[in-house]
Design an enzyme around this catalytic site. Structure first.
Site, PDB file in Angstrom:
ATOM      1  N   HIS A  18     -30.444  40.686   2.628  1.00 24.35           N
ATOM      2  CA  HIS A  18     -30.212  41.861   3.455  1.00 24.35           C
ATOM      3  C   HIS A  18     -31.013  41.722   4.744  1.00 24.35           C
ATOM      4  O   HIS A  18     -32.093  41.122   4.748  1.00 24.35           O
ATOM      5  CB  HIS A  18     -30.641  43.136   2.708  1.00 24.35           C
ATOM      6  N   ASP A  25     -24.177  45.974  -2.178  1.00 27.61           N
ATOM      7  CA  ASP A  25     -22.774  45.555  -2.210  1.00 27.61           C
ATOM      8  C   ASP A  25     -22.432  44.751  -3.459  1.00 27.61           C
ATOM      9  O   ASP A  25     -21.256  44.630  -3.815  1.00 27.61           O
ATOM     10  CB  ASP A  25     -22.451  44.698  -0.977  1.00 27.61           C
TER      11      ASP A  25
END
Length: 434
Positions: A310, A368
């Protein structure tokens, strides 16, 4: 350039030409150097591609500590909100700064519920799209078109109009998203039902049909509500920064949110959960995981392990742990506990977390990684994943937009550049160019 730091300021410059800039302290997190007068004092700008080291605003809404894997909304941990709150209560918190009292909560829920219908003429807009149009393309257009129906909300300096626009957007975007799906499959639009909660109403508008009674699905609506909470806001990301930038011009809130939806559409931002599902399909079976892990480590192979790593988190994304447990519950409820994609995801996560390559690079699962599995298990097509993300993120965009307008320090966004093109030169007539 040299720097020396004191407790409250930083000096930047050369020799005797140093200028002093104040250091601003937040509640928590890194302090920031106030460089608003940098150019006038030194003749220099900063160079910061992607604005990864630049604070563009003061904000009281969301705080992220990427190293610690911490996400707070108005001071509350995201894990606690996901476990104990619900989406509309979290919306209230993000918008107004405090958890609501019982009467405040009821008034807010009623206000949102009473704005879920859309103007009937908006239905005709859908006819102009191809049936296979991506739902995000439809949402960008239809949400932007709300400006033509609620023109009184264009007065962004009026707090009353901003509040009404906030209610309208939170309430109507689920209706618009569900209509985008219905249009793509050739089914009639369903009007929202005020007797259903926020998540259940969205499921009803997505999957209900006029010829059959709707059967409520508490486990699924709770999981979807959790997904909404986990995506409600995430500080100054690309789409939020887009909303603030568009809003800084005084544009309609519907135009600003439409721009945010367009920004979110990109696969590097909101489209990542769709990419995770596609990756799991490509892997196919658990025994092929080592092959794909080897490819992910090969710098000459374009394959990338989606759902890991991320931009901000350098630790386990706190939202991923919540969704991992939710995925188990949803798939068991649907009788899909043996779903191959879930088995691949679990094993992929286990191996990657133990692999030195991923540990050294701090490539941990992000939100996700499991959200796509849950949405697919519910029967939601992959094209709708990012639309659902946009639905959830709307409250964060609105809160950030409101905060930006009320901030006396904010002005129209206007980044600077490092120019690398030709210096000034004279025009040569066409017939004299060699």
């Amino acid at each position: 350039m040299t720097e020396s730091t004191t407790e409250k300021s930083v000096k930047i410059g050369r020799g005797n030409q140093q200028s002093e800039f104040p250091v601003l302290e937040g509640t928590i997190g890194p302090d920031v150097i106030d460089i608003r007068k940098l150019y006038s004092a030194t003749g220099h700008f900063t160079y910061d591609p992607g604005f990864t080291s630049t604070a563009s605003c003061r904000s009281k809404i969301t705080y992220i500590d990427g190293e610690a894997g911490l996400l707070l909304h108005r001071g509350y941990r995201i894990e606690e909100l996901a476990e104990r709150s619900n989406f509309l209560e979290t919306c209230y918190l993000i918008l107004f700064g405090e958890l609501p009292k019982a009467d405040e909560y009821k008034k807010f829920v009623d206000g949102v519920t009473n704005h879920t219908m859309i103007h009937d003429q908006i239905n005709y807009l859908f006819r102009g799209f191809r049936r296979d149009a991506h739902p995000m393309a439809v949402m960008v257009a239809v949400v932007g078109a709300l400006s033509a129906f609620y023109y009184e909300d264009l007065d962004t300096q009026d707090p009353k109009h901003r509040l009404i626009a906030s209610y309208r957007l939170i309430a109507k975007i689920p209706t618009i998203a569900a209509m985008a799906y219905k249009y793509s499959v050739g089914q009639p639009f369903l009007y929202p039902r005020n007797d259903l909660n926020y998540a259940e109403n969205f499921l009803y508008m997505m999957f209900g049909v006029p010829c059959e009674p709707w059967k409520e699905k508490p486990v699924l609506s709770k999981a979807l509500d959790t997904i909404f909470i986990l995506h409600a806001d995430h500080e100054q990301n690309a789409s939020t920064s887009t909303v603030r930038l568009v809003g800084s011009t005084g544009a309609s809130p519907y135009a600003a949110i439409s721009a945010g939806i367009a920004s979110l559409w990109g696969p590097a931002h909101g489209g990542a959960n769709e990419a995770v599902v596609n990756m799991l399909e490509e892997i196919g079976t658990v025994d092929r995981i080592p092959e794909f892990l080897a490819r992910a480590k090969d710098k000459d192979d374009p394959f990338r392990l989606m759902g890991f790593g991320h931009r901000v988190y350098k630790n386990y994304d706190p939202r991923a742990g919540v969704l991992k447990a939710s995925a188990d519950e949803v798939l068991d409820e649907l009788g899909k506990g043996g779903e191959p994609k879930l088995a691949i995801a679990r094993e992929l996560e286990r191996i990657a977390l133990e692999d030195a390559y991923f540990q050294e690079r701090k490539l941990f699962p992000n939100v996700d990684f499991y959200s796509g599995i849950i949405l697919e298990a519910m029967g939601i097509p992959t094209k709708m994943f990012t639309a659902i993300f946009a639905l959830a993120r709307t409250v964060g965009w609105i809160a950030q937009w409101n905060e930006m307008i009320e901030d006396p320090e904010q002005k129209i966004g206007r980044p600077r550049q490092l120019y690398t093109g030709p210096a000034e030169r004279s025009y040569v007539p066409l017939d004299r160019r060699g």
